[in-house]
Structures are given as C-alpha cells and as structure tokens.
Design a protein around this motif. Structure first.
Motif, short mmCIF file in Angstrom:
data_model
loop_
_atom_site.label_atom_id
_atom_site.label_comp_id
_atom_site.label_asym_id
_atom_site.label_seq_id
_atom_site.Cartn_x
_atom_site.Cartn_y
_atom_site.Cartn_z
N LEU A 59 0.84 -1.21 0.00
CA LEU A 59 0.00 0.00 0.00
C LEU A 59 0.87 1.26 0.00
O LEU A 59 0.57 2.23 -0.70
CB LEU A 59 -0.94 0.00 1.21
N GLU A 60 1.95 1.24 0.78
CA GLU A 60 2.86 2.38 0.83
C GLU A 60 3.54 2.58 -0.52
O GLU A 60 3.68 3.70 -1.01
CB GLU A 60 3.90 2.20 1.94
N ALA A 61 3.98 1.49 -1.14
CA ALA A 61 4.62 1.59 -2.45
C ALA A 61 3.64 2.16 -3.49
O ALA A 61 4.02 3.01 -4.31
CB ALA A 61 5.12 0.22 -2.89
N GLU A 62 2.42 1.71 -3.45
CA GLU A 62 1.40 2.22 -4.38
C GLU A 62 1.14 3.71 -4.15
O GLU A 62 1.03 4.48 -5.10
CB GLU A 62 0.10 1.43 -4.23
N ARG A 63 1.07 4.12 -2.88
CA ARG A 63 0.87 5.53 -2.56
C ARG A 63 2.01 6.38 -3.12
O ARG A 63 1.77 7.41 -3.76
CB ARG A 63 0.76 5.73 -1.04
N ARG A 64 3.24 5.92 -2.91
CA ARG A 64 4.40 6.66 -3.41
C ARG A 64 4.42 6.71 -4.93
O ARG A 64 4.73 7.74 -5.53
CB ARG A 64 5.69 6.04 -2.88
N PHE A 65 4.07 5.59 -5.57
CA PHE A 65 4.02 5.55 -7.03
C PHE A 65 3.00 6.57 -7.55
O PHE A 65 3.28 7.30 -8.51
CB PHE A 65 3.66 4.13 -7.50
N GLN A 66 1.84 6.62 -6.93
CA GLN A 66 0.81 7.57 -7.37
C GLN A 66 1.27 9.01 -7.17
O GLN A 66 0.95 9.89 -8.00
CB GLN A 66 -0.51 7.30 -6.63
N GLU A 67 2.01 9.29 -6.11
CA GLU A 67 2.53 10.65 -5.89
C GLU A 67 3.48 11.05 -7.01
O GLU A 67 3.45 12.18 -7.49
CB GLU A 67 3.24 10.75 -4.55
N ILE A 68 4.32 10.12 -7.45
CA ILE A 68 5.24 10.40 -8.56
C ILE A 68 4.46 10.54 -9.85
O ILE A 68 4.68 11.48 -10.63
CB ILE A 68 6.31 9.30 -8.67
N ARG A 69 3.54 9.63 -10.08
CA ARG A 69 2.77 9.63 -11.32
C ARG A 69 1.94 10.90 -11.50
O ARG A 69 1.83 11.42 -12.61
CB ARG A 69 1.86 8.40 -11.31
N THR A 70 1.38 11.41 -10.41
CA THR A 70 0.54 12.61 -10.50
C THR A 70 1.33 13.91 -10.39
O THR A 70 0.76 14.99 -10.52
CB THR A 70 -0.55 12.60 -9.41
N GLY A 71 2.64 13.79 -10.12
CA GLY A 71 3.47 14.98 -10.04
C GLY A 71 3.52 15.63 -8.68
O GLY A 71 4.12 16.69 -8.52
N VAL A 72 2.89 15.02 -7.69
CA VAL A 72 2.94 15.55 -6.33
C VAL A 72 4.38 15.52 -5.83
O VAL A 72 4.83 16.42 -5.13
CB VAL A 72 2.01 14.75 -5.39
N VAL A 73 5.10 14.47 -6.21
CA VAL A 73 6.49 14.29 -5.83
C VAL A 73 7.31 14.13 -7.10
O VAL A 73 6.87 13.48 -8.04
CB VAL A 73 6.66 13.03 -4.93
N LYS A 74 8.48 14.75 -7.12
CA LYS A 74 9.35 14.62 -8.28
C LYS A 74 10.54 13.76 -7.90
O LYS A 74 11.16 13.95 -6.85
CB LYS A 74 9.81 16.00 -8.73
N GLY A 75 10.86 12.81 -8.77
CA GLY A 75 11.98 11.92 -8.51
C GLY A 75 13.32 12.63 -8.72
O GLY A 75 13.39 13.69 -9.34
N ILE A 76 14.35 12.03 -8.17
CA ILE A 76 15.71 12.53 -8.32
C ILE A 76 16.49 11.47 -9.09
O ILE A 76 16.49 10.31 -8.68
CB ILE A 76 16.38 12.79 -6.95
N PRO A 77 17.15 11.85 -10.18
CA PRO A 77 17.91 10.85 -10.94
C PRO A 77 18.96 10.17 -10.07
O PRO A 77 19.61 10.81 -9.23
CB PRO A 77 18.58 11.67 -12.05
N ALA A 78 19.12 8.87 -10.26
CA ALA A 78 20.07 8.08 -9.46
C ALA A 78 21.48 8.66 -9.56
O ALA A 78 22.20 8.69 -8.56
CB ALA A 78 20.06 6.63 -9.92
N GLU A 79 21.87 9.15 -10.73
CA GLU A 79 23.21 9.71 -10.89
C GLU A 79 23.44 10.86 -9.91
O GLU A 79 24.50 10.99 -9.32
CB GLU A 79 23.45 10.19 -12.33
#
Length: 78
Positions: A47-67
């Motif tokens: 459930l937590e993974a799904e919540r985080r995925f949805q935050e990234i998908r909707t733009g609420v959270v922006k990812g940081i490139p691994a590099e």
C-alpha cells in the motif's frame, strides 16, 4: 511520575552509539511485533509503495535521478 518523551529522548541521546543502536533495534522490533503477520506487513508495504508511485505519477512528488543521488552521496551532500 512517568518521564516525558523529551526526557527519554534526552537520555537516549546521551547513550553511547552502540547503546543507541541497540535501543533503535529494540524499538523497531517492538513496532514490527505490532503487525499481526508477515502477510499483513507485506500488505502495508505494498500500500505504501502504491501511494508513493501515485505521488510520482501525478506529479505531487518529483523523482531525483540516481546519478545525482549517488554523486551527492560521494560528495558528502545528502
């Protein structure tokens, strides 16, 4: 009289690093024990993974490139 959380925190921070680590492990095990089963624990993580995925998908959270993450770690920034 029951000590306050602030008092407990102050006392815990005065412990040696080894004792603080042992305390952390003890507290985490206590929290883990409150989960009914491995299946329940896995369900909560999914459930937590799904919540985080949805935050990234909707733009609420922006990812940081691994590099960038690894470069920051190597340079001592976090």
């Amino acid at each position: 009289m029951t000590p306050s959380v602030a008092d407990i925190e102050k006392d815990a921070l005065a412990l040696s690093p080894e004792d603080r680590a042992r305390l952390v492990v003890c507290l985490l095990e206590c929290l883990d024990a409150s989960t009914d089963s491995a299946e329940e624990f896995e369900k909560l993580w999914l459930l937590e993974a799904e919540r985080r995925f949805q935050e990234i998908r909707t733009g609420v959270v922006k990812g940081i490139p691994a590099e960038k993450v690894f470069a920051d770690i190597r340079s001592g920034r976090s």
